[in-house]
Write a protein that holds these residues in place. Structure first.
Motif, PDB file in Angstrom:
ATOM      1  N   GLY A   1     -42.915  32.821 -43.514  1.00 25.80           N
ATOM      2  CA  GLY A   1     -44.439  33.680 -44.755  1.00 25.80           C
ATOM      3  C   GLY A   1     -45.025  32.253 -45.292  1.00 25.80           C
ATOM      4  O   GLY A   1     -43.970  31.454 -45.367  1.00 25.80           O
ATOM      5  N   GLY A   2     -45.427  32.755 -45.752  1.00 25.72           N
ATOM      6  CA  GLY A   2     -46.871  32.102 -46.226  1.00 25.72           C
ATOM      7  C   GLY A   2     -47.559  31.078 -45.395  1.00 25.72           C
ATOM      8  O   GLY A   2     -48.793  30.197 -46.221  1.00 25.72           O
ATOM      9  N   GLY A   3     -47.958  31.011 -44.358  1.00 26.71           N
ATOM     10  CA  GLY A   3     -48.174  30.321 -43.336  1.00 26.71           C
ATOM     11  C   GLY A   3     -50.059  30.782 -43.341  1.00 26.71           C
ATOM     12  O   GLY A   3     -50.612  29.823 -43.110  1.00 26.71           O
ATOM     13  N   SER A   4     -49.851  32.614 -43.511  1.00 26.93           N
ATOM     14  CA  SER A   4     -51.184  32.360 -44.101  1.00 26.93           C
ATOM     15  C   SER A   4     -52.223  32.096 -44.665  1.00 26.93           C
ATOM     16  O   SER A   4     -53.210  32.285 -44.513  1.00 26.93           O
ATOM     17  CB  SER A   4     -51.409  33.996 -43.189  1.00 26.93           C
ATOM     18  N   VAL A   5     -51.671  31.801 -45.497  1.00 30.21           N
ATOM     19  CA  VAL A   5     -52.212  31.483 -47.516  1.00 30.21           C
ATOM     20  C   VAL A   5     -53.315  30.445 -46.434  1.00 30.21           C
ATOM     21  O   VAL A   5     -54.195  29.454 -46.925  1.00 30.21           O
ATOM     22  CB  VAL A   5     -51.501  31.320 -48.702  1.00 30.21           C
ATOM     23  N   LEU A   6     -52.759  29.640 -45.685  1.00 30.87           N
ATOM     24  CA  LEU A   6     -53.321  28.469 -45.456  1.00 30.87           C
ATOM     25  C   LEU A   6     -54.423  28.804 -44.527  1.00 30.87           C
ATOM     26  O   LEU A   6     -55.521  27.461 -44.008  1.00 30.87           O
ATOM     27  CB  LEU A   6     -52.395  27.274 -44.689  1.00 30.87           C
ATOM     28  N   ALA A   7     -54.950  29.509 -43.883  1.00 28.02           N
ATOM     29  CA  ALA A   7     -55.434  29.955 -43.266  1.00 28.02           C
ATOM     30  C   ALA A   7     -57.021  29.684 -43.207  1.00 28.02           C
ATOM     31  O   ALA A   7     -58.240  29.450 -43.021  1.00 28.02           O
ATOM     32  CB  ALA A   7     -55.048  31.126 -42.320  1.00 28.02           C
ATOM     33  N   VAL A   8     -57.134  30.803 -44.877  1.00 23.68           N
ATOM     34  CA  VAL A   8     -58.420  30.458 -45.215  1.00 23.68           C
ATOM     35  C   VAL A   8     -59.724  28.906 -45.435  1.00 23.68           C
ATOM     36  O   VAL A   8     -60.067  28.953 -45.068  1.00 23.68           O
ATOM     37  CB  VAL A   8     -58.706  32.064 -46.592  1.00 23.68           C
ATOM     38  N   PRO A   9     -58.248  28.533 -46.247  1.00 24.42           N
ATOM     39  CA  PRO A   9     -58.761  26.590 -46.606  1.00 24.42           C
ATOM     40  C   PRO A   9     -59.256  26.294 -44.888  1.00 24.42           C
ATOM     41  O   PRO A   9     -59.908  25.416 -45.007  1.00 24.42           O
ATOM     42  CB  PRO A   9     -57.812  26.182 -47.144  1.00 24.42           C
ATOM     43  N   ALA A  10     -58.198  26.286 -44.004  1.00 22.47           N
ATOM     44  CA  ALA A  10     -58.354  25.366 -42.986  1.00 22.47           C
ATOM     45  C   ALA A  10     -59.923  25.973 -42.248  1.00 22.47           C
ATOM     46  O   ALA A  10     -60.826  25.098 -41.327  1.00 22.47           O
ATOM     47  CB  ALA A  10     -57.492  26.212 -42.067  1.00 22.47           C
ATOM     48  N   LEU A  11     -59.606  27.427 -42.412  1.00 20.95           N
ATOM     49  CA  LEU A  11     -61.186  28.259 -41.368  1.00 20.95           C
ATOM     50  C   LEU A  11     -62.676  27.606 -42.515  1.00 20.95           C
ATOM     51  O   LEU A  11     -63.362  27.578 -41.750  1.00 20.95           O
ATOM     52  CB  LEU A  11     -61.254  29.867 -41.816  1.00 20.95           C
ATOM     53  N   ILE A  12     -61.992  27.678 -44.268  1.00 21.16           N
ATOM     54  CA  ILE A  12     -63.333  26.886 -44.287  1.00 21.16           C
ATOM     55  C   ILE A  12     -63.974  25.663 -44.955  1.00 21.16           C
ATOM     56  O   ILE A  12     -65.488  25.243 -43.718  1.00 21.16           O
ATOM     57  CB  ILE A  12     -63.242  27.418 -46.076  1.00 21.16           C
ATOM     58  N   TYR A  13     -62.673  25.110 -44.659  1.00 18.50           N
ATOM     59  CA  TYR A  13     -62.820  23.100 -44.765  1.00 18.50           C
ATOM     60  C   TYR A  13     -63.123  22.557 -43.509  1.00 18.50           C
ATOM     61  O   TYR A  13     -63.849  21.185 -43.557  1.00 18.50           O
ATOM     62  CB  TYR A  13     -61.721  22.901 -46.407  1.00 18.50           C
ATOM     63  N   LEU A  14     -61.981  22.731 -42.932  1.00 22.22           N
ATOM     64  CA  LEU A  14     -62.083  22.708 -41.170  1.00 22.22           C
ATOM     65  C   LEU A  14     -63.465  22.952 -40.257  1.00 22.22           C
ATOM     66  O   LEU A  14     -63.784  22.221 -39.297  1.00 22.22           O
ATOM     67  CB  LEU A  14     -60.766  22.619 -40.734  1.00 22.22           C
ATOM     68  N   LEU A  15     -63.671  24.628 -40.204  1.00 21.02           N
ATOM     69  CA  LEU A  15     -64.910  24.857 -39.340  1.00 21.02           C
ATOM     70  C   LEU A  15     -65.385  25.570 -39.663  1.00 21.02           C
ATOM     71  O   LEU A  15     -66.197  25.815 -39.213  1.00 21.02           O
ATOM     72  CB  LEU A  15     -63.472  26.308 -39.034  1.00 21.02           C
ATOM     73  N   GLY A  16     -66.150  25.449 -41.177  1.00 19.53           N
ATOM     74  CA  GLY A  16     -66.884  25.220 -41.610  1.00 19.53           C
ATOM     75  C   GLY A  16     -67.497  26.740 -41.990  1.00 19.53           C
ATOM     76  O   GLY A  16     -68.517  27.712 -42.200  1.00 19.53           O
ATOM     77  N   PHE A  17     -66.171  27.479 -42.140  1.00 25.55           N
ATOM     78  CA  PHE A  17     -66.562  29.448 -42.258  1.00 25.55           C
ATOM     79  C   PHE A  17     -66.741  29.128 -43.876  1.00 25.55           C
ATOM     80  O   PHE A  17     -67.127  28.874 -44.409  1.00 25.55           O
ATOM     81  CB  PHE A  17     -65.424  30.211 -41.726  1.00 25.55           C
ATOM     82  N   THR A  18     -67.771  30.635 -43.961  1.00 31.90           N
ATOM     83  CA  THR A  18     -68.031  30.551 -45.532  1.00 31.90           C
ATOM     84  C   THR A  18     -66.865  31.596 -45.958  1.00 31.90           C
ATOM     85  O   THR A  18     -66.280  31.866 -44.843  1.00 31.90           O
ATOM     86  CB  THR A  18     -68.678  32.211 -45.714  1.00 31.90           C
ATOM     87  N   PRO A  19     -66.091  31.543 -47.017  1.00 29.38           N
ATOM     88  CA  PRO A  19     -65.297  32.572 -47.395  1.00 29.38           C
ATOM     89  C   PRO A  19     -65.030  33.717 -47.535  1.00 29.38           C
ATOM     90  O   PRO A  19     -63.888  34.545 -46.546  1.00 29.38           O
ATOM     91  CB  PRO A  19     -65.559  32.954 -49.275  1.00 29.38           C
ATOM     92  N   ALA A  20     -66.588  34.877 -46.878  1.00 26.93           N
ATOM     93  CA  ALA A  20     -66.349  36.356 -46.465  1.00 26.93           C
ATOM     94  C   ALA A  20     -65.919  36.081 -45.001  1.00 26.93           C
ATOM     95  O   ALA A  20     -65.030  37.270 -44.334  1.00 26.93           O
ATOM     96  CB  ALA A  20     -68.090  36.632 -47.011  1.00 26.93           C
ATOM     97  N   ALA A  21     -66.425  35.267 -44.383  1.00 25.03           N
ATOM     98  CA  ALA A  21     -65.853  35.442 -42.706  1.00 25.03           C
ATOM     99  C   ALA A  21     -64.922  35.025 -42.373  1.00 25.03           C
ATOM    100  O   ALA A  21     -63.848  35.177 -41.815  1.00 25.03           O
ATOM    101  CB  ALA A  21     -67.212  34.654 -42.608  1.00 25.03           C
ATOM    102  N   ALA A  22     -64.160  33.422 -43.330  1.00 21.93           N
ATOM    103  CA  ALA A  22     -62.761  32.946 -43.499  1.00 21.93           C
ATOM    104  C   ALA A  22     -61.788  34.440 -43.723  1.00 21.93           C
ATOM    105  O   ALA A  22     -60.808  34.335 -43.407  1.00 21.93           O
ATOM    106  CB  ALA A  22     -63.258  32.125 -44.690  1.00 21.93           C
TER     107      ALA A  22
END
Length: 249
Positions: free
Chosen positions: A23-44
């Motif tokens: 557990g806990g790994g999903s917490v990293l998904a949002v920042p990875a999507l925002i800062y690595l892939l350029g997603f907006t917070p809502a899309a992330a």
């Protein structure tokens, strides 16, 4: 091509943490999507829900085979969170991007702090199950999942142990059922947002996350779980601090 490599790498890291720590790994998904892939917070947060659903269902299958899932109790716990997850998912689309980011950093920091604290040994006595507390915990977890796109395993597992007197193996396995149900309930209110996501990046992210989760289990067998948790907690605190500064700057 560079963005695709980042998606593959981000997914692998998230999967490794999930597999190694349970557990806990999903917490990293949002920042990875925002800062690595350029997603907006809502899309992330929407994309993270999709990733969490896929990885939790995969892990749920493995735990079910091992007999670590209590289906009836898990379904009841998940039912308490379905409406809050759906409502929070709809509300997230109306919130300012900065508010979502700040809320996420608070939850990430809480997750890290919980990992740094020594694990409690107190357990409920036989017959000490608390249905009211279980329902409240289920509703809170559903709202958290719907609003921020995180699985919330770091909250679900202790809730199942203390409110329903589950053994740790059963709590981890059953929490995956709860997380999957809550994620699906929240996604049902975000169908419009999900359709506009970049699936060419989300697909590879999910694929490497699933593969990483299986490899992470091997790492967990070789390295102390406490040591792994402390390293991850420090990384998570650093990520949360960076996101907070970036959001309010």
């Amino acid at each position: 091509m560079t963005v695709l490599i980042l998606a593959l790498t981000g997914g692998a890291v998230v999967g490794l943490v999930l597999g190694a720590l349970g557990g806990g790994g999903s917490v990293l998904a949002v920042p990875a999507l925002i800062y690595l892939l350029g997603f907006t917070p809502a899309a992330a947060t929407t994309a993270s829900l999709i990733i969490v659903t896929a990885t939790s269902l995969t892990a749920l299958y493995a735990h079910a085979l091992a007999g670590h899932v209590r289906w009836k109790a898990g379904a009841a716990f998940a039912a308490a969170g379905m409406l809050p997850a759906a409502a929070a998912g709809a509300a997230a689309a109306q919130l300012p991007q900065t508010a979502l980011t700040v809320a996420f950093t608070a939850i990430a920091a809480l997750s890290a702090i919980k990992m740094l604290r020594p694990a409690g040994t107190a357990r409920l006595k036989a017959g000490g199950v608390r249905p009211g507390k279980a329902a409240g915990a289920g509703a809170a977890l559903g709202a958290l999942t719907g609003l921020l796109g995180v699985g919330g395993g770091f909250l679900a597992v202790p809730a199942l142990v203390t409110a329903l007197a589950f053994e740790m193996d059963a709590a981890v396995g059953t929490s995956l059922l709860v997380i999957a149900v809550n994620s699906l309930a929240s996604l049902a209110t975000r169908s419009g947002t999900a359709a506009s996501l970049d699936w060419a990046l989300i697909g590879p992210f999910i694929a490497t996350a699933i593969l990483g989760a299986w490899y992470g289990k091997r790492i967990a067998a070789k390295v102390s779980a406490t040591h792994l948790q402390r390293i991850f907690a420090m990384v998570l605190l650093a990520v949360a601090a960076f996101m907070l500064v970036d959001a309010v700057a």
